[in-house]
Design an enzyme around this catalytic site. Structure first.
Site, PDB file in Angstrom:
ATOM      1  N   GLN A 101     -14.109   1.778  -2.383  1.00 31.91           N
ATOM      2  CA  GLN A 101     -14.318   0.804  -1.306  1.00 31.91           C
ATOM      3  C   GLN A 101     -15.493   1.289  -0.478  1.00 31.91           C
ATOM      4  OE1 GLN A 101     -10.755   0.095   1.043  1.00 31.91           O
ATOM      5  NE2 GLN A 101     -10.055  -1.484  -0.367  1.00 31.91           N
ATOM      6  N   ALA A 136     -14.956  -4.945  11.486  1.00 30.57           N
ATOM      7  CA  ALA A 136     -14.779  -4.005  10.374  1.00 30.57           C
ATOM      8  C   ALA A 136     -14.662  -4.804   9.085  1.00 30.57           C
ATOM      9  CB  ALA A 136     -13.518  -3.175  10.585  1.00 30.57           C
ATOM     10  N   VAL A 151      -6.893  -6.030  12.156  1.00 33.00           N
ATOM     11  CA  VAL A 151      -7.969  -6.908  12.666  1.00 33.00           C
ATOM     12  C   VAL A 151      -7.358  -8.186  13.219  1.00 33.00           C
ATOM     13  CG1 VAL A 151      -9.852  -6.090  11.191  1.00 33.00           C
ATOM     14  CG2 VAL A 151      -8.348  -7.907  10.365  1.00 33.00           C
ATOM     15  N   TRP A 161       0.794  -1.228   0.000  1.00 31.83           N
ATOM     16  CA  TRP A 161       0.000   0.000   0.000  1.00 31.83           C
ATOM     17  C   TRP A 161       0.826   1.278   0.000  1.00 31.83           C
ATOM     18  CZ3 TRP A 161      -3.206  -2.580   4.422  1.00 31.83           C
ATOM     19  CH2 TRP A 161      -4.189  -3.412   3.857  1.00 31.83           C
ATOM     20  N   ARG A 200      -4.183   3.143  -5.752  1.00 32.36           N
ATOM     21  CA  ARG A 200      -2.988   2.322  -5.506  1.00 32.36           C
ATOM     22  C   ARG A 200      -2.111   2.317  -6.746  1.00 32.36           C
ATOM     23  NH1 ARG A 200      -5.456  -2.933  -2.204  1.00 32.36           N
ATOM     24  NH2 ARG A 200      -6.530  -1.639  -0.680  1.00 32.36           N
ATOM     25  N   HIS A 207      -6.923   2.741   1.047  1.00 33.57           N
ATOM     26  CA  HIS A 207      -8.133   2.023   1.459  1.00 33.57           C
ATOM     27  C   HIS A 207      -8.987   2.983   2.290  1.00 33.57           C
ATOM     28  CE1 HIS A 207      -5.690   0.288   5.167  1.00 33.57           C
ATOM     29  NE2 HIS A 207      -5.427   1.541   4.943  1.00 33.57           N
TER      30      HIS A 207
HETATM   31  C1  FA5 Z   1      -8.164  -3.623   2.299  1.00 32.07           C
HETATM   32  O1  FA5 Z   1      -8.060  -2.626   1.603  1.00 32.07           O
HETATM   33  C2  FA5 Z   1      -8.570  -3.542   3.734  1.00 32.07           C
HETATM   34  N1  FA5 Z   1      -8.551  -2.166   4.147  1.00 32.07           N
HETATM   35  C3  FA5 Z   1      -9.924  -4.190   3.912  1.00 32.07           C
HETATM   36  C4  FA5 Z   1     -10.315  -4.386   5.343  1.00 32.07           C
HETATM   37  C5  FA5 Z   1     -11.092  -3.459   5.994  1.00 32.07           C
HETATM   38  C6  FA5 Z   1      -9.872  -5.529   6.000  1.00 32.07           C
HETATM   39  C7  FA5 Z   1     -11.457  -3.651   7.314  1.00 32.07           C
HETATM   40  C8  FA5 Z   1     -10.238  -5.736   7.340  1.00 32.07           C
HETATM   41  C9  FA5 Z   1     -11.020  -4.791   7.968  1.00 32.07           C
HETATM   42  P1  FA5 Z   1      -7.798  -5.279   0.306  1.00 32.07           P
HETATM   43  O2  FA5 Z   1      -6.553  -4.675  -0.220  1.00 32.07           O
HETATM   44  O3  FA5 Z   1      -7.919  -6.747   0.222  1.00 32.07           O
HETATM   45  O4  FA5 Z   1      -8.061  -4.890   1.814  1.00 32.07           O
HETATM   46  O5  FA5 Z   1      -9.031  -4.619  -0.466  1.00 32.07           O
HETATM   47  C10 FA5 Z   1     -10.350  -4.849  -0.071  1.00 32.07           C
HETATM   48  C11 FA5 Z   1     -11.247  -4.976  -1.283  1.00 32.07           C
HETATM   49  O6  FA5 Z   1     -11.107  -3.827  -2.107  1.00 32.07           O
HETATM   50  C12 FA5 Z   1     -10.897  -6.162  -2.188  1.00 32.07           C
HETATM   51  O7  FA5 Z   1     -11.517  -7.339  -1.732  1.00 32.07           O
HETATM   52  C13 FA5 Z   1     -11.445  -5.708  -3.519  1.00 32.07           C
HETATM   53  O8  FA5 Z   1     -12.841  -5.924  -3.574  1.00 32.07           O
HETATM   54  C14 FA5 Z   1     -11.197  -4.220  -3.469  1.00 32.07           C
HETATM   55  N2  FA5 Z   1      -9.930  -3.908  -4.164  1.00 32.07           N
HETATM   56  C15 FA5 Z   1      -8.679  -3.945  -3.658  1.00 32.07           C
HETATM   57  N3  FA5 Z   1      -7.775  -3.606  -4.581  1.00 32.07           N
HETATM   58  C16 FA5 Z   1      -8.463  -3.341  -5.724  1.00 32.07           C
HETATM   59  C17 FA5 Z   1      -8.088  -2.918  -7.027  1.00 32.07           C
HETATM   60  N4  FA5 Z   1      -6.838  -2.686  -7.370  1.00 32.07           N
HETATM   61  N5  FA5 Z   1      -9.074  -2.747  -7.948  1.00 32.07           N
HETATM   62  C18 FA5 Z   1     -10.348  -2.959  -7.601  1.00 32.07           C
HETATM   63  N6  FA5 Z   1     -10.764  -3.343  -6.394  1.00 32.07           N
HETATM   64  C19 FA5 Z   1      -9.849  -3.541  -5.440  1.00 32.07           C
END
Ligand code: FA5
Length: 324
Positions: A207, A292, A250, A149, A193, A167
């Protein structure tokens, strides 16, 4: 004599009200048998000293009458009621009406499903401080989870800690800082990102963060809430998969995927809010617990509308967008 023709022709023209009488006028003053044509035809019979003047005066008048004729014809067609009136029997023309972007619609649908479960909607800012995006979420500077990130930093005078949020999780901290539990909120918004795009990854996407904190909030509450959300968005028979996952903020952590033609697409990360995060905002972690989650509406829209590539959403192609 030429001056008399001119006077009469101009005065006759003023009385004309129809295309037919204008044509009569043209024949009379400019036609083959008109006085002007006959003067020009017989010019050779005039004494030589008169020929030049008569010829030039006649031609000048002819040009003037031709000009007046064209001008009058044009005005007549403009004011003619039969060509200018509005035909009220014609079918109306349809105006171009815009629609909501599919991601806006799905965000509204998701937040409204959570609204029915008692969550309110709050929004944050797209630029964030390093402290909120990482440190307060238990991601210190040397933590390996930062690599994923550690992305788009803003070049601001005197500030090196601004970035485009990666995020929506920093809003967990911001909400807790300003609220005493119980808390139940969802936070929709854009994230950024630095990553290579492919069919399921964009470099900017949305998100929806969710946070619930109170006394006695359990992992079953988290699962029950996410099952209800999936049932509302995808229907009761769509398969859902939970797996263990790691997020520093978490404990325990999970991710949730949805069945897509026999394959799985991950739509969210979730878990119980880490005691360090609760304590970081001054909560007593022996009294309060919370869950969360952070989900990606683009992925949810793909699953919902069977779209095979995430990049369609922001390529601004109306052939794609107007289907929604
Ligand atoms: C997170 O960003 C964590 N902040 C989520 C979280 C929140 C975990 C609270 C626990 C508690 P992650 O990088 O996996 O996690 O992204 C979460 C979701 O965002 C993914 O499952 C996907 O649906 C979406 N996402 C992530 N990266 C991308 C991307 N590059 N393009 C589109 N959707 C994305």
């Amino acid at each position: 004599m030429i001056q008399d023709i001119k006077k009469k022709a101009i005065s006759d023209l003023q009385g004309i009200t129809s295309v037919e009488s204008l044509e009569q006028w043209r024949i009379e003053y400019l036609g083959r048998n008109s006085q002007l044509t006959s003067i020009l035809r017989n010019i050779r019979s005039l004494p030589e000293n008169e020929r030049k003047t008569v010829g030039s005066e006649t031609n000048t008048l002819k040009e003037l009458l031709q000009f007046e004729y064209k001008k009058f014809k044009l005005n007549l067609s403009k004011t003619n009621t039969s060509t200018n009136s509005i035909d009220v029997t014609l079918p109306g023309r349809k105006g171009n009406v815009g629609g909501l972007h599919p991601i806006t619609s799905i965000i509204r649908e998701i937040t409204s499903a959570f609204g029915d479960m008692g969550f309110s909607v709050v929004e944050g800012t797209e630029t964030e401080l390093e402290h909120y995006n990482f440190d307060l979420l238990n991601i210190p500077a040397n933590h390996p989870a930062r690599d994923q990130w550690d992305t788009i930093w803003l070049d601001r005078p005197n500030r090196k800690d601004n970035l485009l949020r990666t995020h929506t999780s920093p809003m967990q901290v911001r909400v807790m800082e300003n609220t005493t539990p119980p808390i139940r909120v969802v936070v929709p918004g854009k994230c950024y990102r630095y990553e290579a795009t492919d069919a399921t990854h964009e470099w900017h996407f949305h998100q929806i963060e969710g946070l619930a904190v109170a006394e006695n909030v359990t992992f079953s509450d988290l699962k029950g809430t996410l099952y209800e959300f999936a049932r509302r968005i995808f229907g009761p028979s769509r398969k859902v998969r939970f797996r263990c996952d790691f997020f520093p903020f978490v404990e325990p952590g999970v991710d949730m995927s949805i069945d897509w033609n026999g394959d799985w697409i991950e739509i969210l990360g979730a878990g119980m809010v880490h005691p360090k995060v609760l304590e970081g905002v001054g909560y007593d972690s022996s009294r309060y617990t919370g869950f969360a989650f952070g989900m990606g509406p683009e992925r949810i829209a793909m699953l919902r509308y069977n779209i095979e590539d995430i990049r369609y959403f922001f390529s601004n192609d109306l052939r794609f967008l107007s289907q929604f």
